[in-house]
Design an enzyme around this catalytic site. Structure first.
Site, PDB file in Angstrom:
ATOM      1  N   LYS A   1      -4.128  15.575  -7.860  1.00 13.60           N
ATOM      2  CA  LYS A   1      -3.426  15.601  -9.144  1.00 13.60           C
ATOM      3  C   LYS A   1      -2.798  16.968  -9.411  1.00 13.60           C
ATOM      4  CE  LYS A   1      -3.923  11.373 -10.472  1.00 13.60           C
ATOM      5  NZ  LYS A   1      -2.740  10.488 -10.576  1.00 13.60           N
TER       6      LYS A   1
ATOM      7  N   ASN B   1       2.276   5.596 -10.587  1.00 15.10           N
ATOM      8  CA  ASN B   1       1.052   5.424 -11.355  1.00 15.10           C
ATOM      9  C   ASN B   1      -0.171   5.141 -10.477  1.00 15.10           C
ATOM     10  OD1 ASN B   1      -0.541   4.575 -13.869  1.00 15.10           O
ATOM     11  ND2 ASN B   1      -0.507   2.658 -12.710  1.00 15.10           N
TER      12      ASN B   1
ATOM     13  N   TYR C   1      -9.775  14.117  -5.964  1.00 17.35           N
ATOM     14  CA  TYR C   1      -8.885  13.629  -7.021  1.00 17.35           C
ATOM     15  C   TYR C   1      -8.183  14.795  -7.717  1.00 17.35           C
ATOM     16  CZ  TYR C   1      -7.441  11.112 -11.257  1.00 17.35           C
ATOM     17  OH  TYR C   1      -6.711  10.557 -12.294  1.00 17.35           O
TER      18      TYR C   1
ATOM     19  N   ASP D   1       0.864  -1.169   0.000  1.00 14.73           N
ATOM     20  CA  ASP D   1       0.000   0.000   0.000  1.00 14.73           C
ATOM     21  C   ASP D   1       0.907   1.228   0.000  1.00 14.73           C
ATOM     22  OD1 ASP D   1      -1.762   2.050   0.378  1.00 14.73           O
ATOM     23  OD2 ASP D   1      -2.673   1.251   2.212  1.00 14.73           O
TER      24      ASP D   1
END
Length: 364
Positions: A239, A169, A235, A142
């Site tokens: 990012k 990734n 998210y 993890d």
């Protein structure tokens, strides 16, 4: 057969022009009329027909070929100034670490490098979709847990050797409005999508600095980190942080360790289970990106030892200009693009698995 969910896989394309997109048109032109080699073939063909150099068609074709060549040279110079000299890459000596490599884009890159003779380590909490792959070693990890990352790093060093390529990734998507997100879900997004980059870079970068062949750090981000989107607050924030991390890290390494290359990848919607169910309103201007296309660009950058920025599809390469537009016009563009409505049909990995078990989809 499972019951039919709110979203089902769209029907197959039934028109000849359905696969047509702006990206396809640009790609065709780049390999024909906008390619220096092809551009110079035209005046050569005219000359083979004994056409004089002062003839208008000959003059136009020469001017066109000269302009295309100068633009190509300018692009090479621009990349050299921006990213410096490439590092030497020998796949037999490369140890490639890929987070989130058990499926999707990460798995594709891992399998390609494994088949080509590189040593690959995949870090993921999920088992690899295809089981074992040649040249690929799986480590259950993890990456949002820094202690697990440190432990696995020691195992990789012992089992495979000193890492030279790191591909960050791993990512998760909850796809909920902010008011519906729990604090735990927000924290899990930021840990997996952002803090994990710090954990892995802090863990593996020291080995890169000691290596004579340098290394490459690949950061997988998203256009959502630049424009944001409804139901993707956590998210998008993570990012955006990843993009800022890449830019700052690149500036640091350029001064202290120019032999270490950095690659930023900002794709649009990928055809992977992570965003399964998301609808693309305009397939011509913003087509869904196949992982194999992004993998090709990432592998090319690593193989050639370059630092670079990869955007796919075409609009992703110019997305920074969106923030230059007047604020009112930005809202018009958002409405036309449907960027804030695409997540309404979001199913994600769990939804993809359910439909797969129910016989609704194949290929995952």
């Amino acid at each position: 057969m499972a019951s039919t969910p709110a979203y089902t896989v769209p029907p197959a394309r039934d028109s000849w022009f359905a696969p047509l997109s702006l990206d396809l048109i640009v790609k065709v032109f780049k390999t024909t009329f906008f390619h220096p080699f092809v551009a110079w073939i035209i005046p050569l063909c005219f000359r083979a027909q004994n056409m004089h150099y002062d003839a208008p068609p000959m003059l136009v074709s020469i001017v066109w070929a000269s302009c295309i060549t100068l633009l190509w040279i300018a692009g090479v110079i621009n990349n050299r100034l921006a990213f410096g000299l490439p590092r030497e890459v020998d796949l037999s000596e490369e140890v490639i670490v890929i987070t989130g490599g058990a499926s999707g884009l990460g798995l594709l890159i891992a399998e390609v490098y494994g088949m080509r003779g590189a040593t690959v380590a995949v870090l993921d909490v999920e088992e690899m979709e295809n089981g074992e792959a040649r040249g690929v070693t799986y480590y259950k990890c993890d990456v949002s847990d820094k202690k697990q990352v440190e432990k696995v790093a020691g195992e990789i060093e012992r089992d495979l050797g000193t890492p030279t390529v790191l591909i960050n990734n791993a990512a998760i998507v909850h796809g909920k409005p902010l008011l519906d997100l729990s604090i735990d879900e927000i924290e899990s997004s930021l840990k997996t999508n952002l803090l994990a980059h710090f954990y892995t870079i802090k863990t593996f970068l020291p080995a890169f600095t000691r290596s004579e062949i340098g290394g490459t750090i690949v950061t997988i981000s998203s256009v959502i980190g630049i424009v944001g989107a409804a139901q993707l607050t956590d998210y998008a924030a993570s990012k955006a942080g990843v993009i800022a991390l890449h830019k700052s890290l690149t500036a640091e390494l350029k001064e202290t360790h120019p032999e270490i290359k950095t690659v930023l990848v900002t794709p649009g919607q990928l055809s992977t289970p992570l965003f399964y169910g998301v609808q693309t309103p305009n397939a011509f201007l913003a087509p869904v990106v196949e992982p194999v296309d992004v993998a090709k660009e990432v592998i090319k950058a690593i193989d050639e030892g370059h630092s670079t920025v990869i955007g796919s599809p075409l609009y992703a390469r110019w997305i920074d200009w969106y923030n230059v537009l007047p604020v009112g016009f930005q809202q018009v563009v958002r409405r036309l693009a449907g960027v804030d409505s695409g997540m309404k049909t979001f199913l994600g990995r769990k939804g993809a698995r359910k439909e797969k078990k129910g016989g609704m989809i194949q290929g995952f």
